[in-house]
Design a protein around this motif. Structure first.
Motif, PDB file in Angstrom:
ATOM      1  N   ALA B 115       0.847  -1.213   0.000  1.00 44.31           N
ATOM      2  CA  ALA B 115       0.000   0.000   0.000  1.00 44.31           C
ATOM      3  C   ALA B 115       0.872   1.250   0.000  1.00 44.31           C
ATOM      4  O   ALA B 115       0.571   2.229  -0.693  1.00 44.31           O
ATOM      5  N   ASP B 116       1.983   1.222   0.772  1.00 44.52           N
ATOM      6  CA  ASP B 116       2.905   2.371   0.774  1.00 44.52           C
ATOM      7  C   ASP B 116       3.453   2.606  -0.629  1.00 44.52           C
ATOM      8  O   ASP B 116       3.547   3.747  -1.094  1.00 44.52           O
ATOM      9  N   LEU B 117       3.839   1.491  -1.290  1.00 44.27           N
ATOM     10  CA  LEU B 117       4.410   1.612  -2.643  1.00 44.27           C
ATOM     11  C   LEU B 117       3.383   2.185  -3.606  1.00 44.27           C
ATOM     12  O   LEU B 117       3.704   3.023  -4.452  1.00 44.27           O
ATOM     13  N   ARG B 118       2.110   1.718  -3.463  1.00 41.51           N
ATOM     14  CA  ARG B 118       1.067   2.217  -4.361  1.00 41.51           C
ATOM     15  C   ARG B 118       0.792   3.700  -4.133  1.00 41.51           C
ATOM     16  O   ARG B 118       0.316   4.387  -5.043  1.00 41.51           O
ATOM     17  N   ALA B 119       1.097   4.188  -2.918  1.00 46.98           N
ATOM     18  CA  ALA B 119       0.862   5.607  -2.607  1.00 46.98           C
ATOM     19  C   ALA B 119       2.051   6.472  -3.032  1.00 46.98           C
ATOM     20  O   ALA B 119       1.956   7.698  -3.045  1.00 46.98           O
ATOM     21  N   ALA B 120       3.185   5.847  -3.369  1.00 48.96           N
ATOM     22  CA  ALA B 120       4.399   6.596  -3.727  1.00 48.96           C
ATOM     23  C   ALA B 120       4.290   7.131  -5.150  1.00 48.96           C
ATOM     24  O   ALA B 120       3.428   6.682  -5.917  1.00 48.96           O
ATOM     25  N   PRO B 121       5.164   8.110  -5.503  1.00 49.40           N
ATOM     26  CA  PRO B 121       5.152   8.642  -6.882  1.00 49.40           C
ATOM     27  C   PRO B 121       5.213   7.510  -7.895  1.00 49.40           C
ATOM     28  O   PRO B 121       6.049   6.625  -7.795  1.00 49.40           O
ATOM     29  N   THR B 122       4.281   7.560  -8.854  1.00 47.58           N
ATOM     30  CA  THR B 122       4.077   6.394  -9.708  1.00 47.58           C
ATOM     31  C   THR B 122       4.319   6.722 -11.175  1.00 47.58           C
ATOM     32  O   THR B 122       4.364   7.887 -11.564  1.00 47.58           O
ATOM     33  N   ARG B 123       4.471   5.701 -11.960  1.00 51.46           N
ATOM     34  CA  ARG B 123       4.607   5.876 -13.408  1.00 51.46           C
ATOM     35  C   ARG B 123       3.994   4.669 -14.103  1.00 51.46           C
ATOM     36  O   ARG B 123       4.122   3.546 -13.622  1.00 51.46           O
ATOM     37  N   THR B 124       3.322   4.927 -15.208  1.00 56.04           N
ATOM     38  CA  THR B 124       2.754   3.849 -16.012  1.00 56.04           C
ATOM     39  C   THR B 124       3.386   3.915 -17.389  1.00 56.04           C
ATOM     40  O   THR B 124       3.507   5.004 -17.960  1.00 56.04           O
ATOM     41  N   GLN B 125       3.827   2.778 -17.892  1.00 62.64           N
ATOM     42  CA  GLN B 125       4.496   2.774 -19.192  1.00 62.64           C
ATOM     43  C   GLN B 125       4.215   1.481 -19.935  1.00 62.64           C
ATOM     44  O   GLN B 125       4.175   0.411 -19.342  1.00 62.64           O
ATOM     45  N   ILE B 126       4.001   1.622 -21.245  1.00 61.74           N
ATOM     46  CA  ILE B 126       3.842   0.437 -22.102  1.00 61.74           C
ATOM     47  C   ILE B 126       5.148   0.300 -22.875  1.00 61.74           C
ATOM     48  O   ILE B 126       5.471   1.140 -23.720  1.00 61.74           O
ATOM     49  N   THR B 127       5.916  -0.729 -22.527  1.00 63.36           N
ATOM     50  CA  THR B 127       7.271  -0.835 -23.054  1.00 63.36           C
ATOM     51  C   THR B 127       7.544  -2.239 -23.582  1.00 63.36           C
ATOM     52  O   THR B 127       6.816  -3.184 -23.302  1.00 63.36           O
ATOM     53  N   ARG B 128       8.647  -2.334 -24.301  1.00 63.46           N
ATOM     54  CA  ARG B 128       9.057  -3.607 -24.901  1.00 63.46           C
ATOM     55  C   ARG B 128      10.082  -4.275 -23.994  1.00 63.46           C
ATOM     56  O   ARG B 128      11.020  -3.644 -23.548  1.00 63.46           O
ATOM     57  N   HIS B 129       9.861  -5.533 -23.746  1.00 67.41           N
ATOM     58  CA  HIS B 129      10.751  -6.334 -22.913  1.00 67.41           C
ATOM     59  C   HIS B 129      11.620  -7.173 -23.846  1.00 67.41           C
ATOM     60  O   HIS B 129      11.109  -7.965 -24.629  1.00 67.41           O
ATOM     61  N   ASP B 130      12.933  -6.975 -23.779  1.00 64.74           N
ATOM     62  CA  ASP B 130      13.845  -7.709 -24.658  1.00 64.74           C
ATOM     63  C   ASP B 130      14.600  -8.746 -23.849  1.00 64.74           C
ATOM     64  O   ASP B 130      15.383  -8.407 -22.963  1.00 64.74           O
ATOM     65  N   CYS B 131      14.370 -10.004 -24.152  1.00 65.96           N
ATOM     66  CA  CYS B 131      15.060 -11.074 -23.433  1.00 65.96           C
ATOM     67  C   CYS B 131      16.430 -11.302 -24.061  1.00 65.96           C
ATOM     68  O   CYS B 131      16.604 -11.172 -25.265  1.00 65.96           O
TER      69      CYS B 131
END
Lengths: 280, 260
Positions: B115-131
């Motif tokens: 819950a603390d983490l969810r209340a912290a400054p947040t960012r949402t991003q749609i990104t590419r995961h390269d294995c």
């Protein structure tokens, strides 16, 4: 253009075809390509499937190599490409390792560096020799441009292009230019060498860099140029096949045209034009 | 001697590969295993890191994609369900008792709940995961930005790296060297897209992808993005961790700098 230095030795005309920079660049280039090919196939083995687009659609690869364990304990290797499925047991998908036991691996041990499965080591070899290839290429191109050799030796002339059809027929019949004509590369040779230097190798470099996530952040257009990261990976693979094809034909031509003379030229720089050919 | 019935195509190819090339293979294996050769090859990694740091803006953002680009089938890799009792207990209680400790070289150690983490400054991003294996998938990630969390903990001057300790054990060893861990430097830690992701594609991060949080380090390869993060420590050197190369896979030959 200024002609190449020439001399007479034992009654034969010799032209100084390859200055030492080119000779050293050639042997380094050959070593780099061999390491890049085999370490690249080691990397490929980590995920032996190719896709088109930005991402991997696992259910619909462009091509894939599978290793199937059969009910009776034997192994079958399969190449899936061009809409078909081909049994490649022994080479692709299932092959014998150094100790003779069967292994489920896309590319066989004798085609990968290291021979055993080790993605980290394959990457270390690949990127170290990629840097070496780039440095070598930079020296070669700088020398070639400053000396004017690139333009003089490799840029096809109007006559070269006009005679291309005949040149192809002559090559297929394994008949090579003699005498005065042997002083210079012919049109087909020029196009093949230029295709590697100005085509295949730059494409390898660009498609390789396009796979880097850091480069993607700085220059996303590089991946877009190929149609996405997975397309870049597929182009990287196909261009590798083209380069292998070039080397095979290159070596075959050396054998057909006279391996002793050709090897002597790339080692000492002097290309011998036989006397009897001179008058031919 | 080869018997006649052995002389099929498969036998010939196999025989050639094992026989004639056996000598060559052994030589290649010896060269590849040599410490001197590996040290020489490692120079390449240093050149790559320096060249990328020189040419790529430290804060350049990884590309972000529209929602329709999200992969339908995002392959989880590595551990897909840590089997320790502690982790299983966390899963059954929905990570209610999970705490993320941020310690080491900080002025003010933190212990944060989900819950603390969810209340912290947040960012949402749609990104590419390269294995590192070569494949790529795109997903939407939402998480707490690491930079502001580190600021809250007040990083000491001597700190140089951020270490992530994880709940997954990939290799069972007595000394714990098979536990997953990763280290990144402060440049990457403070990158705006470096987040501790708790949501994937608008749902809580699935166990297969690293619940309750995984690191997202968008400009590097997947193995840097530690899953199942339990504890974060600020350190001045990673020599004392694991086998000293800066991460679970780095200890097994992968490059610490995973920018290519």
């Amino acid at each position: 253009m200024a002609g190449l230095p020439e001399r007479r030795r034992a009654g034969a005309l010799e032209v100084y075809r390859h200055p030492w920079v080119v000779r050293i660049a050639h042997v380094l280039n050959a070593a780099c390509l061999l390491v890049l090919l085999t370490s690249g196939l080691q990397i490929f083995n980590a995920h032996p499937a190719l896709y088109w687009g930005e991402t991997s659609h696992f259910e619909s690869p462009v091509a894939a190599i599978r290793s199937d364990l059969n009910a009776d304990g034997t192994m079958t290797g399969r190449l899936q490409a061009l809409g078909g499925s081909f049994d490649t047991t022994g080479v692709l998908g299932a092959s014998r390792g150094a100790d003779g036991s069967w292994e489920a691996r896309a590319m066989p041990a004798w085609l990968t560096l290291p021979p055993y499965a080790d993605l980290g080591a394959g990457r270390a070899w690949h990127f170290a020799f990629a840097w070496l290839l780039v440095a070598n290429g930079a020296v070669y191109l700088t020398h070639g441009m400053l000396s004017g050799r690139l333009r003089a030796q490799l840029l096809p002339t109007r006559e070269d292009l006009g005679g291309l059809g005949r040149s192809i027929v002559e090559h297929l019949r394994l008949r090579f230019p003699h005498g005065e004509a042997a002083r210079h590369y012919n049109g087909l040779q020029k196009l093949a060498y230029l295709g590697v230097i100005a085509g295949a190798l730059p494409i390898m470099l660009a498609s390789g860099l396009a796979m880097s996530p850091t480069v993607h952040a700085a220059a996303p257009w590089l991946g877009d140029m190929f149609g996405g990261r997975q397309s870049a990976r597929t182009v990287h693979f196909l261009t590798m096949l083209a380069l292998v094809g070039f080397v095979v034909v290159h070596l075959a031509m050396v054998l057909a045209a006279g391996p002793v003379r050709e090897l002597r030229a790339i080692i000492t720089g002097w290309y011998r034009i036989e006397k009897k050919q001179e008058s031919a | 001697m080869m018997r006649r019935d052995d002389l099929n195509r498969r036998g010939l190819i196999g025989g050639a590969a094992t026989g004639a090339l056996g000598v060559g293979l052994a030589g290649c294996e010896r060269i590849s295993a040599s410490p001197q050769v590996n040290r020489a090859l490692a120079v390449g990694e240093g050149v790559t890191r320096r060249a990328q740091r020189l040419l790529v803006d430290r804060m350049a953002l990884a590309r972000e994609y529209p929602p329709q680009a999200i992969s339908r089938d995002f392959r989880p890799n590595g551990t897909t369900a840590p089997d320790s009792d502690e982790y299983q207990a966390l899963v059954t209680t929905g990570f209610q008792d999970w705490r993320l400790d941020i310690g080491g070289l900080v002025e003010r150690p933190l212990s944060l709940s989900l819950a603390d983490l969810r209340a912290a400054p947040t960012r949402t991003q749609i990104t590419r995961h390269d294995c590192v294996e070569g494949w790529s998938c795109i997903a939407k990630w939402r998480g707490a930005r690491l930079g502001p969390l580190l600021d809250r903990a007040k990083v000491k001057r001597e700190a140089r790296y951020v270490a992530f300790f994880c709940a997954d054990t990939l290799e069972l060893t007595l000394d714990g060297s098979g536990d997953y861990y990763e280290t990144i430097d402060l440049v990457d830690a403070y990158h705006p897209q470096t987040i501790l992701a708790y949501d994937m594609n608008d749902a809580p991060l699935p166990v297969a992808h690293g619940a309750p949080i995984r690191l997202r380090l968008e400009r590097q390869l997947g193995y840097k993005m530690a899953k199942y993060v339990m504890r974060i420590e600020l350190i001045d050197s990673f020599e004392g961790l694991g086998r000293g190369r800066g991460g679970y896979w780095e200890d097994r030959g992968y490059q610490w700098y995973a920018g290519i």
